[in-house]
Design an enzyme around this catalytic site. Structure first.
Site, short mmCIF file in Angstrom:
data_model
loop_
_atom_site.label_atom_id
_atom_site.label_comp_id
_atom_site.label_asym_id
_atom_site.label_seq_id
_atom_site.Cartn_x
_atom_site.Cartn_y
_atom_site.Cartn_z
N GLU A 1 8.93 16.95 15.08
CA GLU A 1 9.46 16.76 13.73
C GLU A 1 8.71 17.67 12.75
OE1 GLU A 1 10.77 13.05 10.96
OE2 GLU A 1 8.75 12.96 11.79
N LYS B 1 0.88 -1.17 0.00
CA LYS B 1 0.00 0.00 0.00
C LYS B 1 0.92 1.23 0.00
CE LYS B 1 -2.60 3.48 1.46
NZ LYS B 1 -2.01 4.82 1.32
#
Length: 487
Positions: free
Chosen positions: A390, A180
């Site tokens: 992040e 995927k």
């Protein structure tokens, strides 16, 4: 071999056939350097197609695992040769879909080829050990067996290398795969799968289903016939996947975020440190899990380093990745573009001092893309959002420290522990860094971004599930040990 298209609509690959989704819906893949450039359309698939792919993979696994490692490796060598023959085409597709510069895309595709050949050779390497038995008339040894069906969920930032570094070891050790890929770079991933199809792998050994993570990713995670999930992406999604797979007794491997520091010691080669900091922070527009995010500099050389860094940053050429001479491209999509801008705003709100960049680029060549200037903050403290979270974009924070000991304390003061680097000419400082740095990858006098395919890769703390990818370490995840006793 090229994927069948319906009005530039790329199809799923299930049980050896290219098929459209029963939903009848497709999603556009848009060039982040020029929103008016549609690369193509990919299927917005349903759980039905995903389940079909798992059924095919499960059926194919029984015969695939019975092939010798040599025979499985022969297929991977063929895939590598086909990918090499299409390197220019696939690299160009990657640049249009993801935005990184064409030289970077070619480098990534070449790395994918090397990974395939490395794991093709793994088919003839040892898979166990002879162990002395307490019974002198018995033979005892270990071997390794495949897990079964492996679900592979990959991000948009490395649409060739990451799928391959997960699929190749899964396949060589006898597993079958359902991939995927990230929707933003699914066409590039489909072109990689075309190479597997052209190499003639048996039907069902490799399958790919495109669609949203909430539908296809979730269905892959929850399917009881998927024996393992290997995932690279965000922490939030990774943790949900891990919990779901654990609850049904499956195996999972998670590679997630980073907040990677560079420490610049007082005795460092400043020119080398500056070059590596810029490369680690701003190549691929900072969209690497190993990208440099925090630069921790000893007080004595702080101003000199900062001056050199700002001078070099101003030389960066920004634009569409297909343009020759461009060094940094756009953010990969609108969501990431908005995320980066929001972090810049947050840094300003929390009192950090903006030294460079910080703005969306506008004007000719920029208005139709997701371009952000390389951004540098200073006076950043550990309680600030841009220190802890992040960003995944071209933003770095400069932090001044008085000693290496303080620098290590600052470097470790985050939830992540993926990669880190230090610049020093002092062996004792190198050793202290190696021993004290809480990261899965530590590099000396080199940028934080960069992983060699033959070496284990993975993080500590919240950066991973503590397993390792690539190199020989990959067999630890993709196989189970079987102990054999013969009397």
């Amino acid at each position: 071999m090229t994927v069948q298209t319906q009005k530039e609509s790329f199809l799923n690959f299930v049980n050896g056939e290219w098929i459209a989704s029963s939903s009848g819906k497709v999603g556009a893949s848009i060039n982040p350097a020029n929103k008016e450039d549609i690369v193509g359309y990919v299927q917005m698939s349903t759980k039905e197609e995903l389940d079909q792919a798992v059924v095919a993979a499960k059926a194919a696994q029984q015969s695939w695992k019975k092939l010798s490692g040599h025979d499985r490796g022969t297929y991977l060598f063929k895939v590598a040769d086909i990918l090499e023959s299409r390197i220019d085409e696939i690299a160009e597709c990657m640049t249009r879909e993801m935005g990184k510069t064409l030289p970077e895309s070619k480098g990534e595709t070449a790395r994918g080829i090397a990974i395939l050949r490395y794991y093709a050779g793994e088919g003839l390497r040892k898979v166990g050990d002879v162990i002395p038995s307490t019974d002198s008339s018995a033979l005892m040894f270990t071997t390794r067996v495949p897990l079964g069906v492996v679900g592979v969920i990959t991000p948009w930032n490395f649409p060739v290398a990451i799928p391959i570094w997960k699929m190749a070891p899964a396949l060589i050790y006898g597993n079958t795969v359902v991939l995927k890929p990230a929707q933003d770079t699914a066409i590039t991933a489909l072109k990689v799968v075309e190479c597997f199809a052209e190499a003639g792998l048996p039907a069902g050994v490799v399958n790919v289903v495109t669609g949203s993570g909430s539908v296809i990713g979730q269905a892959l995670t929850d399917n009881p016939d998927v024996n393992a999930i290997t995932f690279t992406g965000s922490n939030g999604v990774g943790k949900r996947i891990g919990q779901s797979v654990l609850a049904r007794g499956g195996k999972y491997q998670l590679e997630m975020g980073g907040k990677n520091p560079v420490i610049v010691a007082a005795d460092a080669n400043l020119d080398l440190a500056v070059e590596a900091t810029i490369s680690g922070a701003f190549r691929s527009t900072g969209q690497k899990c190993t990208a440099t995010s925090r630069v921790i500099i000893q007080n004595e050389i702080y101003e000199s380093f900062k001056e050199k860094l700002l001078t070099k940053t101003k030389e960066i050429r920004i634009g569409g990745g297909m343009i020759e001479g461009i060094w940094m491209g756009p953010c990969a999509n609108e969501s990431q573009f908005n995320t980066v801008l929001s972090y810049i705003e947050k840094g300003l709100e929390e009192g950090a001092n903006l030294l460079a960049g910080g703005k969306q680029l506008t004007g000719e060549g920029y208005d139709n893309g997701y371009f952000v200037e390389p951004t540098i903050f200073e006076n950043v403290t550990s309680d600030m959002t841009i220190f802890q979270e992040e960003v995944f974009g071209p933003l770095i924070s400069l932090i001044k420290v008085n000693s290496l000991e303080e620098g290590l304390e600052v470097a470790n003061d985050v939830q992540f522990g993926l990669s880190a680097s230090i610049f020093t000419t002092n062996i004792q400082k190198m050793l202290s860094f190696i021993n004290e740095m809480e990261a899965g990858l530590v590099r000396i006098n080199s940028e934080s971004a960069g992983v060699e395919l033959q070496a284990p890769f993975g993080g500590m703390k919240q950066s991973s599930s503590h397993s390792r990818e690539q190199g020989e370490a990959a067999k630890e995840f993709f196989t189970s040990i079987k102990t054999v006793f013969i009397k």
